[in-house]
Design an enzyme around this catalytic site. Sequence first.
Site, PDB file in Angstrom:
ATOM      1  N   TRP A 181       1.724  14.626  12.156  1.00  0.00           N
ATOM      2  CA  TRP A 181       1.674  12.726  12.903  1.00  0.00           C
ATOM      3  C   TRP A 181       2.754  12.438  13.324  1.00  0.00           C
ATOM      4  CZ3 TRP A 181       4.467   8.928  10.842  1.00  0.00           C
ATOM      5  CH2 TRP A 181       4.190   7.342  11.170  1.00  0.00           C
ATOM      6  N   GLU A 222      -2.969  13.602  13.799  1.00  0.00           N
ATOM      7  CA  GLU A 222      -3.623  12.073  13.613  1.00  0.00           C
ATOM      8  C   GLU A 222      -3.112  11.728  14.220  1.00  0.00           C
ATOM      9  OE1 GLU A 222      -1.635  10.398   9.693  1.00  0.00           O
ATOM     10  OE2 GLU A 222      -2.792   9.083   9.581  1.00  0.00           O
ATOM     11  N   ASP A 290      -2.364  -2.395  10.716  1.00  0.00           N
ATOM     12  CA  ASP A 290      -2.508  -0.996   9.703  1.00  0.00           C
ATOM     13  C   ASP A 290      -1.413  -1.485   8.771  1.00  0.00           C
ATOM     14  OD1 ASP A 290      -2.697   0.968   9.455  1.00  0.00           O
ATOM     15  OD2 ASP A 290      -1.210   2.233  10.247  1.00  0.00           O
ATOM     16  N   ASP A 322      -3.951   6.984   1.635  1.00  0.00           N
ATOM     17  CA  ASP A 322      -2.531   6.938   2.306  1.00  0.00           C
ATOM     18  C   ASP A 322      -2.720   5.445   2.508  1.00  0.00           C
ATOM     19  OD1 ASP A 322      -0.434   7.050   3.886  1.00  0.00           O
ATOM     20  OD2 ASP A 322      -1.600   7.477   5.596  1.00  0.00           O
TER      21      ASP A 322
HETATM   22  C1  RNT Z   1       1.344   6.578   9.337  1.00  0.00           C
HETATM   23  C2  RNT Z   1       0.470   7.333   8.722  1.00  0.00           C
HETATM   24  C3  RNT Z   1       1.228   8.940   7.742  1.00  0.00           C
HETATM   25  C4  RNT Z   1       1.483   7.830   7.005  1.00  0.00           C
HETATM   26  C5  RNT Z   1       2.409   9.276   6.661  1.00  0.00           C
HETATM   27  C6  RNT Z   1       3.230   9.259   5.475  1.00  0.00           C
HETATM   28  O1  RNT Z   1       1.102   5.295   9.696  1.00  0.00           O
HETATM   29  O2  RNT Z   1      -0.226   6.916   8.426  1.00  0.00           O
HETATM   30  O3  RNT Z   1      -0.421   9.776   7.893  1.00  0.00           O
HETATM   31  O4  RNT Z   1       1.168   7.400   6.934  1.00  0.00           O
HETATM   32  O5  RNT Z   1       2.131  10.238   6.971  1.00  0.00           O
HETATM   33 ZN    ZN Z   2      -2.370   8.161   7.739  1.00  0.00          ZN
END
Ligand code: RNT
Ligand code: ZN
Length: 415
Positions: A181, A222, A290, A322
Site C-alpha cells: 500500500w 491495497e 476513513d 487495520d
Molecule cells: C492506510 C492503509 C494501510 C495502513 C497500514 C498501516 O490507509 O489502510 O493499510 O493502515 O498499512
Molecule cells: Zn488498510
Amino acid sequence: MSYTEAKEKYAALGVDTEAALTKLKTVPLSLHCWQGDDVRGFDTDPTKPLTGGIQTTGSYPGRARTPQELMADIAEVLKLCPGTKKMNLHASYAIFEDGEWADRDALEPKHFAKWVQFCKERGLGCDFNPTFFSHPKAAGLTLTSPDEDIRNFWIRHGIACIRISEYFARETGFPCLMNIWIGDGFKDVPADRMGPRMRYMDSIDKILSCGYDKSLVYVALESKVFGIGVEAYTAGSAEFTLSYAMSRHLTPLMDNGHYHPTEVVSDKIPALLCFNDRIALHITRGIRWDSDHVVAYDDETKEMMKEVVRCNALDRVFLATDYFDASINRVAALVIGMRNVQKAILTALLLPNEKLKELQDNGEFTKLLALQEENKLLPVGAVWDEFCTRNNVPAGSEWFKDIEDYEKNVQLLRK
Ligand code: RNT
Ligand code: ZN
C-alpha cells in the site's frame, strides 16, 4: 441464556452450533501491530510525523515505545482473544541491535529475527507490509515518483520485503501475505493522472521480478480513494489496484475504509471471489471518513463476514484488522477489534445460510426479510461465551479486568 439452551434454539433452525465453534477456531485473523504504538515503528526517529495520508489522534498514556514493550502488549492481546491468530507487521518494525541500523532498502530477514522468535513461541504465522511512508524519502511520491533515485530506493525496499516475507513463511510454517500500500497522490487536481500510475505499474513489476516462492508469499495490493493531503487523487485507486492485481495474479486487498462513503465492501467480496482464488481484507471502521476507528460489532462488519461465510470462502480470504486509535488504551483497542471480528464470523456461521438462499431462489422475499430480521436476535452471545471459555480466554466483558491490571501495572509505569 445458557449455551445448551442456545444450542437447542439454533438446532431448531437447522444450525449446528458445535460445527460453528469448531470452524471458528480454525479461522486465522491477522493482528495489526501498529495500533500498539500509533504507527510509529522502530526504524526512524520516533518524533517524526506519520506520513502517507494517515493519521492517529489522541494521547492516551502507555503507548509502547520499544520492541519489548510492543511485544509485551501484543502478548497481552493474544491472551484475551480466542481462536487462531496471526501477526501482521510493517517493515518499520525492524529490530536493530547493538547500535546497528539499516535503511528501508537494506532491511534483511535478520532484522525480524526477534519477531520470528515471538511468533514461533506462540505458534503464529506472520503477515508483512513494506512501509512506504514516515521516511525522509517518502515526503512526496514513492513508487510513483518521477525521480528515479527515489523510485529505485522504494523498489529496493519492496524487494527487501519480499525476502523478509519469505523468511517469515519459512520460519513460521505459515504462508505470508505481503501487502503493498502506498499513500502516493495529490492534494489538488493533478495535470497527469496516468503517468504516476504507469510508474506505479512499472515499480511493482520490478519488485515482483525479483522472483519469489508463490506458495510461501502471497503479494496483495491495497487500493485507496483518498488520504489526508492527497484528497484529489491517489495513484493506487480501486480500478488501478484491482486491474493490476488481477493481471499479475496477485491478491487484491480491500480496506473497508477506502471507498466512497455509500459503497460497501460486503458487496464487493462475492464480486471479487468470482474471479480471484484469494482476496484479502483490512477490517476497520470509518466514522464520516476513513478515520480508522476500532472495529465494532456493527452492521457492515457482520455483513462482510456473512459474505465470506456464505461464499464458503473462509479459506480464500485473508482477514486482518487495520485501525489506530491513540485516544484509548491501545491494548484494549486491539482486543475489542479482534474479538468483534471473531464475533461477526461466528454470527455468520450461526445463520441458516442455505435456507435463506433457498428463499431468495424461490422468490420468497417477504419470508426472507422476516427471517433475516428475526435472526438478528438469535442468542449468539451464549455461543460466543462458550467459544471463549473453551478456548481459555475470558468470556463476556471479564477480559476488561485484565486490561485494568495491565494498564496499572505495566502501561502507566512507562514514563
Ligand atoms: C492506510 C492503509 C494501510 C495502513 C497500514 C498501516 O490507509 O489502510 O493499510 O493502515 O498499512
Ligand atoms: Zn488498510
